[in-house]
Scaffold this active site. Structure first.
Site, PDB file in Angstrom:
ATOM      1  N   CYS A  49      -5.369   9.575  -8.994  1.00 27.56           N
ATOM      2  CA  CYS A  49      -5.520  11.020  -9.172  1.00 27.56           C
ATOM      3  C   CYS A  49      -5.255  11.727  -7.828  1.00 27.56           C
ATOM      4  O   CYS A  49      -4.216  11.516  -7.223  1.00 27.56           O
ATOM      5  CB  CYS A  49      -6.902  11.328  -9.741  1.00 27.56           C
ATOM      6  SG  CYS A  49      -7.077  13.029 -10.343  1.00 27.56           S
ATOM      7  N   GLN A  50      -6.168  12.561  -7.363  1.00 31.10           N
ATOM      8  CA  GLN A  50      -5.970  13.215  -6.075  1.00 31.10           C
ATOM      9  C   GLN A  50      -5.811  12.186  -4.959  1.00 31.10           C
ATOM     10  O   GLN A  50      -5.056  12.400  -3.999  1.00 31.10           O
ATOM     11  CB  GLN A  50      -7.160  14.126  -5.766  1.00 31.10           C
ATOM     12  CG  GLN A  50      -7.036  14.906  -4.465  1.00 31.10           C
ATOM     13  CD  GLN A  50      -8.334  15.583  -4.063  1.00 31.10           C
ATOM     14  OE1 GLN A  50      -9.430  15.063  -4.316  1.00 31.10           O
ATOM     15  NE2 GLN A  50      -8.228  16.762  -3.479  1.00 31.10           N
TER      16      GLN A  50
END
Length: 356
Positions: free
Chosen positions: A143-144
């Site tokens: 994800c991030q």
């Protein structure tokens, strides 16, 4: 009550009664998340680097370091017995490390992406390299944390042997992503005045960000799951699964204000990652610098990171060894789906084994 839940009042009362009996005897330790044994090998400020204890003889001589998102806790990759990416990787002979970002306090509001990427990630990579006497290691960004890993691999390509990104946003101006729209991919500060938020609040509260994600699917995430709980409340195993997920979902650290400011403005609002305009410290991130092998794993039904956002990566990297794999689940399904758990770790391990 809808047709799905048409049961007699007696049956419903019995089911709820059994559910309450189970809840009354459960203890906090029964709802533990992050179950695989691990040891702390490095600590800096609130960041801790863990190494998970090997389960079998190593089949790869290059360890893998997991970089998760700042939002929520990385325990989702080791949620419970039977639903643990970490445990599955260990069973396949991988040596697994993980960065735990901790819980930023008011004293951390000035932390920047420079601190996270040129500081914490780089220091953790160096610790793993030193421990194994290697020039480069394998990196898994989620994800991030995948966006961070792309930035890191661009800035330090000599330290990353192979890069795996999972459910990772790359093009932040894909309009079908509600999170992109909310973040300001079309309206910028008119959609979200990041400067006002950070200047007013300092750190961004984790509870606020949790509410933001729930409101992307308010009925499904805020109501439906509790209605569905009626069906399983009298099963201790299924109830524990539900409670562990709830514990993880609502364990949301605050976000360091300055890092949040730069990430939202540079990535979501101005889409600088694919433009080669992101600056980390005084270094510019150019995805074209990434010429190492890349495995890009995405979720086909992801409402947080649209598949088009992840798949955009191929257009901007310099690597000729680029592999894409997908799974027919949503963002969280990548961690909790039994089918994905069966296939995800072998996908990663098999890909790495031919690139050691």
């Amino acid at each position: 009550m809808t047709a799905k839940y048409q049961v007699s009042d007696w049956d419903l009362t019995q089911k709820l009664g059994r559910g309450m009996e189970i809840l009354n005897r459960l203890r906090e330790e029964d709802i533990q998340v992050g179950v695989t044994p691990k040891e702390e090998v490095y600590r800096e400020d609130k960041v801790v680097l863990y190494r998970f204890m090997p389960k079998v003889e190593s089949s790869l001589n290059i360890p893998i370091l997991i970089s998760y998102a700042l939002l929520n806790r990385p325990s989702i990759v080791d949620l419970q017995e039977g639903r643990s990416l970490v445990a599955n990787l260990l069973n396949l002979g991988l040596d697994v490390y993980l960065i735990d970002w901790g819980y930023p306090s008011r004293a951390d509001r000035w932390l920047t992406l420079d601190d996270y990427i040129n500081g914490y990630i780089n220091n953790c990579v160096d610790v793993v390299r030193d421990r194994h006497q290697l020039e480069a290691i394998n990196l898994l960004g989620i994800c991030q944390g995948g966006s961070f890993s792309l930035c890191y691999s661009s800035l330090y390509p000599e330290k990353v042997k192979n890069l795996i990104v999972m459910v990772t946003p790359v093009d932040f101006h894909i309009n079908e992503g509600l999170l992109n729209l909310w973040g300001g991919c079309t309206l910028g500060s008119q959609a979200l005045d990041v400067d006002l938020m950070v200047d007013t609040l300092g750190n961004i509260p984790g509870d606020f960000l949790n509410l933001e994600f729930i409101m992307l699917k308010p009925f499904q995430l805020g109501v439906q799951k509790y209605i569905d709980l009626i069906e399983t409340i009298d099963s201790e195993d299924k109830l524990l699964n539900f409670l562990r997920m709830e514990k993880w979902i609502f364990d949301s650290p605050d976000q360091a204000g300055e890092a949040y400011r730069q990430f939202m403005k540079d990535f979501y609002q101005q889409n600088k990652l694919i433009k080669g305009q992101v600056e980390i410290g005084k270094k510019r991130v150019d995805l074209g610098n990434i010429c190492i092998p890349i495995l890009n794993i995405y979720a086909e039904q992801d409402h947080l990171v649209p598949s088009a956002s992840s798949l955009a990566l191929q257009k901007y990297i310099g690597s000729e060894d680029y592999t894409v794999r997908s799974f027919p689940v949503g963002h969280i399904g990548m961690y909790v789906s039994s089918k994905v758990q069966r296939d995800l770790a072998p996908t990663i391990a098999d890909w790495l084994k031919v690139r050691t």
